[in-house]
Design a protein around this motif. Structure first.
Motif, PDB file in Angstrom:
ATOM      1  N   SER A  17       0.834  -1.202   0.000  1.00 42.91           N
ATOM      2  CA  SER A  17       0.000   0.000   0.000  1.00 42.91           C
ATOM      3  C   SER A  17       0.868   1.251   0.000  1.00 42.91           C
ATOM      4  N   ILE A  18       2.097   1.151   0.520  1.00 43.44           N
ATOM      5  CA  ILE A  18       3.015   2.293   0.476  1.00 43.44           C
ATOM      6  C   ILE A  18       3.364   2.614  -0.975  1.00 43.44           C
ATOM      7  N   ALA A  19       3.706   1.600  -1.753  1.00 47.64           N
ATOM      8  CA  ALA A  19       4.026   1.812  -3.170  1.00 47.64           C
ATOM      9  C   ALA A  19       2.826   2.387  -3.908  1.00 47.64           C
ATOM     10  N   ASP A  20       1.624   1.875  -3.589  1.00 39.20           N
ATOM     11  CA  ASP A  20       0.415   2.391  -4.237  1.00 39.20           C
ATOM     12  C   ASP A  20       0.174   3.858  -3.876  1.00 39.20           C
ATOM     13  N   ALA A  21       0.384   4.204  -2.608  1.00 38.20           N
ATOM     14  CA  ALA A  21       0.206   5.592  -2.171  1.00 38.20           C
ATOM     15  C   ALA A  21       1.222   6.505  -2.853  1.00 38.20           C
ATOM     16  N   LEU A  22       2.448   6.027  -3.016  1.00 33.19           N
ATOM     17  CA  LEU A  22       3.476   6.842  -3.652  1.00 33.19           C
ATOM     18  C   LEU A  22       3.165   7.135  -5.113  1.00 33.19           C
ATOM     19  N   LYS A  23       2.394   6.267  -5.754  1.00 37.62           N
ATOM     20  CA  LYS A  23       1.973   6.536  -7.134  1.00 37.62           C
ATOM     21  C   LYS A  23       1.089   7.785  -7.195  1.00 37.62           C
ATOM     22  N   VAL A  24       0.386   8.064  -6.107  1.00 40.83           N
ATOM     23  CA  VAL A  24      -0.528   9.214  -6.070  1.00 40.83           C
ATOM     24  C   VAL A  24       0.174  10.470  -5.554  1.00 40.83           C
ATOM     25  N   VAL A  25       0.910  10.371  -4.453  1.00 39.65           N
ATOM     26  CA  VAL A  25       1.485  11.556  -3.812  1.00 39.65           C
ATOM     27  C   VAL A  25       2.988  11.436  -3.569  1.00 39.65           C
ATOM     28  N   LYS A  64      -3.623  15.618 -11.552  1.00 38.50           N
ATOM     29  CA  LYS A  64      -3.382  14.261 -11.055  1.00 38.50           C
ATOM     30  C   LYS A  64      -4.019  14.061  -9.678  1.00 38.50           C
ATOM     31  N   LEU A  65      -3.836  15.017  -8.779  1.00 34.72           N
ATOM     32  CA  LEU A  65      -4.417  14.915  -7.440  1.00 34.72           C
ATOM     33  C   LEU A  65      -5.941  14.961  -7.486  1.00 34.72           C
ATOM     34  N   GLU A  66      -6.486  15.738  -8.415  1.00 36.21           N
ATOM     35  CA  GLU A  66      -7.936  15.790  -8.562  1.00 36.21           C
ATOM     36  C   GLU A  66      -8.475  14.452  -9.084  1.00 36.21           C
ATOM     37  N   ARG A  67      -7.819  13.881 -10.100  1.00 37.85           N
ATOM     38  CA  ARG A  67      -8.247  12.577 -10.623  1.00 37.85           C
ATOM     39  C   ARG A  67      -8.195  11.494  -9.548  1.00 37.85           C
ATOM     40  N   ALA A  68      -7.218  11.586  -8.640  1.00 39.01           N
ATOM     41  CA  ALA A  68      -7.058  10.596  -7.578  1.00 39.01           C
ATOM     42  C   ALA A  68      -8.024  10.826  -6.418  1.00 39.01           C
ATOM     43  N   GLY A  69      -8.764  11.934  -6.438  1.00 36.42           N
ATOM     44  CA  GLY A  69      -9.717  12.209  -5.380  1.00 36.42           C
ATOM     45  C   GLY A  69      -9.109  12.825  -4.131  1.00 36.42           C
ATOM     46  N   VAL A  70      -7.872  13.304  -4.237  1.00 34.36           N
ATOM     47  CA  VAL A  70      -7.184  13.921  -3.095  1.00 34.36           C
ATOM     48  C   VAL A  70      -7.620  15.368  -2.919  1.00 34.36           C
ATOM     49  N   ILE A  71      -7.880  16.053  -4.034  1.00 32.51           N
ATOM     50  CA  ILE A  71      -8.312  17.444  -3.997  1.00 32.51           C
ATOM     51  C   ILE A  71      -9.555  17.612  -4.870  1.00 32.51           C
ATOM     52  N   ALA A  72     -10.237  18.722  -4.668  1.00 35.78           N
ATOM     53  CA  ALA A  72     -11.367  19.102  -5.517  1.00 35.78           C
ATOM     54  C   ALA A  72     -11.131  20.534  -5.989  1.00 35.78           C
ATOM     55  N   ARG A  73     -11.638  20.815  -7.167  1.00 37.84           N
ATOM     56  CA  ARG A  73     -11.509  22.157  -7.749  1.00 37.84           C
ATOM     57  C   ARG A  73     -12.850  22.861  -7.624  1.00 37.84           C
ATOM     58  N   ARG A  74     -12.802  24.138  -7.167  1.00 35.75           N
ATOM     59  CA  ARG A  74     -14.016  24.951  -7.030  1.00 35.75           C
ATOM     60  C   ARG A  74     -13.837  26.258  -7.777  1.00 35.75           C
ATOM     61  N   ARG A  75     -14.841  26.634  -8.549  1.00 31.08           N
ATOM     62  CA  ARG A  75     -14.773  27.911  -9.261  1.00 31.08           C
ATOM     63  C   ARG A  75     -15.055  29.038  -8.272  1.00 31.08           C
ATOM     64  N   TYR A  76     -14.212  30.073  -8.301  1.00 26.90           N
ATOM     65  CA  TYR A  76     -14.456  31.225  -7.430  1.00 26.90           C
ATOM     66  C   TYR A  76     -14.663  32.502  -8.223  1.00 26.90           C
ATOM     67  N   CYS A  77     -14.490  32.446  -9.541  1.00 31.54           N
ATOM     68  CA  CYS A  77     -14.700  33.623 -10.386  1.00 31.54           C
ATOM     69  C   CYS A  77     -15.167  33.148 -11.764  1.00 31.54           C
ATOM     70  N   ASP A  78     -16.198  33.828 -12.304  1.00 25.35           N
ATOM     71  CA  ASP A  78     -16.701  33.449 -13.621  1.00 25.35           C
ATOM     72  C   ASP A  78     -16.014  34.187 -14.761  1.00 25.35           C
ATOM     73  N   HIS A  79     -15.647  35.446 -14.533  1.00 28.20           N
ATOM     74  CA  HIS A  79     -15.039  36.255 -15.600  1.00 28.20           C
ATOM     75  C   HIS A  79     -13.808  36.950 -15.077  1.00 28.20           C
ATOM     76  N   PRO A  80     -12.620  36.519 -15.363  1.00 32.70           N
ATOM     77  CA  PRO A  80     -12.315  35.276 -16.075  1.00 32.70           C
ATOM     78  C   PRO A  80     -12.556  34.073 -15.169  1.00 32.70           C
TER      79      PRO A  80
END
Length: 120
Positions: A17-25, A64-80
Motif C-alpha cells: 500500500s506504500i508503493a500504491d500511495a506513492l503513485k498518487v502523492v 493528477k491529485l484531482e483525478r485521484a480524489g485527493v483534492i477538488a476544484r471549485r470555481r471562485y470567479c466566472d469572468h475570467p
C-alpha cells in the motif's frame, strides 16, 4: 516499527500500500501542494509562490491529485474563469502523514536556520 506484508511470490514485486500511495502523492511537488492546502492556501498563484513549482508542473500535479480524489476544484470567479483547490476527505487524511514527515525532516534532515545567513 516498520510495516509488514507477505513475502513476494516467485520473484514478483511485493504488494504494498506504500508503493500504491506513492503513485498518487510520491513526488516532491504533489506533497508540497497538499501541504499548502493543509495550510489553507487554495489558489494556483499562491501555491506556486509558496512551493516554487513551475506553472506547468503545478497544473499537471493539480490534475493528477484531482483525478485521484485527493483534492477538488471549485470555481471562485466566472469572468475570467478561475478556480481554487481544496482537500477532500481523502486529502485531509494525509495531514498526519505530512506532520510525521515534517517531524522526521526536522529531526534528521533540516539544518538549523541561522538568524543571519552571512555569518558562518
Amino acid at each position: 516499527m516498520c510495516p509488514t506484508t507477505d513475502s513476494p511470490d516467485g520473484g514478483a514485486p511485493r504488494v504494498s500500500s506504500i508503493a500504491d500511495a506513492l503513485k498518487v502523492v510520491g513526488d516532491r511537488w504533489s506533497l508540497l501542494v497538499v501541504r499548502e492546502l493543509c495550510f489553507g492556501t487554495h489558489r494556483f498563484n499562491e501555491i506556486q509562490i509558496n512551493t516554487g513549482v513551475p506553472a506547468a508542473t503545478l497544473s499537471e500535479r493539480l490534475r493528477k491529485l484531482e483525478r485521484a480524489g485527493v483534492i477538488a476544484r471549485r470555481r471562485y470567479c466566472d469572468h475570467p474563469r478561475r478556480y481554487e483547490y481544496v482537500l477532500t476527505a481523502v486529502g485531509e487524511d494525509l495531514s498526519p502523514v505530512l506532520a510525521a514527515l515534517g517531524e522526521w525532516g526536522a529531526r534528521h534532515v533540516t539544518r538549523p536556520r541561522r538568524a543571519n545567513p552571512d555569518i558562518l
